[in-house]
Design an enzyme around this catalytic site. Structure first.
Site, PDB file in Angstrom:
ATOM      1  N   ASP A   1      43.428  41.928  34.836  1.00  0.00           N
ATOM      2  CA  ASP A   1      42.507  42.015  35.963  1.00  0.00           C
ATOM      3  C   ASP A   1      41.511  43.151  35.710  1.00  0.00           C
ATOM      4  OD1 ASP A   1      42.733  41.001  39.202  1.00  0.00           O
ATOM      5  OD2 ASP A   1      41.487  42.758  38.765  1.00  0.00           O
TER       6      ASP A   1
ATOM      7  N   GLN B   1      41.763  35.772  48.973  1.00  0.00           N
ATOM      8  CA  GLN B   1      41.264  35.056  47.793  1.00  0.00           C
ATOM      9  C   GLN B   1      39.752  35.230  47.683  1.00  0.00           C
ATOM     10  OE1 GLN B   1      42.198  30.828  47.591  1.00  0.00           O
ATOM     11  NE2 GLN B   1      41.587  30.714  45.429  1.00  0.00           N
ATOM     12  N   SER B   2      39.300  35.672  46.511  1.00  0.00           N
ATOM     13  CA  SER B   2      37.857  35.867  46.291  1.00  0.00           C
ATOM     14  C   SER B   2      37.327  35.033  45.128  1.00  0.00           C
ATOM     15  CB  SER B   2      37.558  37.354  46.035  1.00  0.00           C
ATOM     16  OG  SER B   2      38.238  37.806  44.883  1.00  0.00           O
TER      17      SER B   2
ATOM     18  N   HIS C   1      44.737  31.416  40.591  1.00  0.00           N
ATOM     19  CA  HIS C   1      45.222  32.466  39.683  1.00  0.00           C
ATOM     20  C   HIS C   1      46.390  33.163  40.358  1.00  0.00           C
ATOM     21  CE1 HIS C   1      42.016  33.992  42.247  1.00  0.00           C
ATOM     22  NE2 HIS C   1      42.686  35.128  42.293  1.00  0.00           N
TER      23      HIS C   1
ATOM     24  N   HIS D   1      48.542  36.629  40.434  1.00  0.00           N
ATOM     25  CA  HIS D   1      48.502  38.036  40.035  1.00  0.00           C
ATOM     26  C   HIS D   1      49.906  38.435  39.586  1.00  0.00           C
ATOM     27  CE1 HIS D   1      44.634  39.105  42.221  1.00  0.00           C
ATOM     28  NE2 HIS D   1      44.959  38.000  42.859  1.00  0.00           N
TER      29      HIS D   1
HETATM   30  P1  5GP Z   1      41.724  37.174  44.436  1.00  0.00           P
HETATM   31  O1  5GP Z   1      41.051  38.217  45.287  1.00  0.00           O
HETATM   32  O2  5GP Z   1      40.885  35.900  44.400  1.00  0.00           O
HETATM   33  O3  5GP Z   1      43.154  36.923  44.736  1.00  0.00           O
HETATM   34  O4  5GP Z   1      41.729  37.777  42.970  1.00  0.00           O
HETATM   35  C1  5GP Z   1      40.620  37.786  42.146  1.00  0.00           C
HETATM   36  C2  5GP Z   1      40.856  38.851  41.123  1.00  0.00           C
HETATM   37  O5  5GP Z   1      39.946  38.660  40.052  1.00  0.00           O
HETATM   38  C3  5GP Z   1      40.628  40.272  41.648  1.00  0.00           C
HETATM   39  O6  5GP Z   1      41.842  41.018  41.532  1.00  0.00           O
HETATM   40  C4  5GP Z   1      39.505  40.813  40.773  1.00  0.00           C
HETATM   41  O7  5GP Z   1      39.665  42.165  40.449  1.00  0.00           O
HETATM   42  C5  5GP Z   1      39.570  39.908  39.562  1.00  0.00           C
HETATM   43  N1  5GP Z   1      38.291  39.712  38.903  1.00  0.00           N
HETATM   44  C6  5GP Z   1      37.091  39.468  39.492  1.00  0.00           C
HETATM   45  N2  5GP Z   1      36.130  39.316  38.569  1.00  0.00           N
HETATM   46  C7  5GP Z   1      36.747  39.462  37.357  1.00  0.00           C
HETATM   47  C8  5GP Z   1      36.258  39.414  36.016  1.00  0.00           C
HETATM   48  O8  5GP Z   1      35.089  39.163  35.731  1.00  0.00           O
HETATM   49  N3  5GP Z   1      37.182  39.607  35.030  1.00  0.00           N
HETATM   50  C9  5GP Z   1      38.494  39.860  35.299  1.00  0.00           C
HETATM   51  N4  5GP Z   1      39.295  40.045  34.262  1.00  0.00           N
HETATM   52  N5  5GP Z   1      38.981  39.918  36.555  1.00  0.00           N
HETATM   53  C10 5GP Z   1      38.118  39.715  37.576  1.00  0.00           C
END
Ligand code: 5GP
Ligand code: ZN
Length: 119
Positions: free
Chosen positions: A37, A99-100, A105, A107
């Site tokens: 991440d 979720q963003s 995915h 974690h």
């Molecule tokens: P969510 O918020 O959707 O559960 O998790 C998305 C995750 O993707 C976040 O923890 C964020 O830090 C990670 N993330 C966002 N953009 C990138 C990127 O360009 N590369 C990587 N390796 N992680 C990313």
């Protein structure tokens, strides 16, 4: 269907899965990729991602339960290879749950004693 078919051209994690965008990849096979991440929340914070596009983990579970099982196995292997084998595995489903990125995915968090502040 091949591993990299069903890609969405405007999806960040599809772009990482196909190599169009760089990531710190720790492990991959034909179906799944794991990379660090970019904003780690623990000593080990790796994202485990199917290479094909699914919006969230519920879609994977309904369409391809064996792929969901592969994600869990992958998380276990990552945690054993990068840490002590113990881990937390989180799927955020929907914006209110955090979720963003709307390509499923998990974690994988570990490498330390974790706290618990889930909400
Ligand atoms: P969510 O918020 O959707 O559960 O998790 C998305 C995750 O993707 C976040 O923890 C964020 O830090 C990670 N993330 C966002 N953009 C990138 C990127 O360009 N590369 C990587 N390796 N992680 C990313
Ligand atoms: Zn995608």
């Amino acid at each position: 269907m091949t591993a990299t078919s069903n890609q969405h051209s405007d999806c960040l994690f599809c772009s990482i899965a196909t190599g169009k965008i760089d990531a710190d990849i720790v492990k991959q096979n034909d179906d799944v990729i794991a990379f660090r991440d970019i904003n780690p929340q623990a000593e080990m914070h790796v994202l485990v991602v199917p290479k094909r596009h699914f919006g969230d983990v519920v879609h994977v579970a309904k369409a391809e339960p064996e792929l969901l099982a592969q994600l869990v196995t992958f998380a276990d292997e990552v945690a054993s290879e990068l840490a002590d084998g113990q881990f937390r595995f989180i799927f955020n489903c929907g914006p209110n749950a955090g979720q963003s990125v709307f390509h499923v995915h998990g974690h994988v968090l570990g490498g330390q004693r974790l706290g618990w502040t889930p909400a």
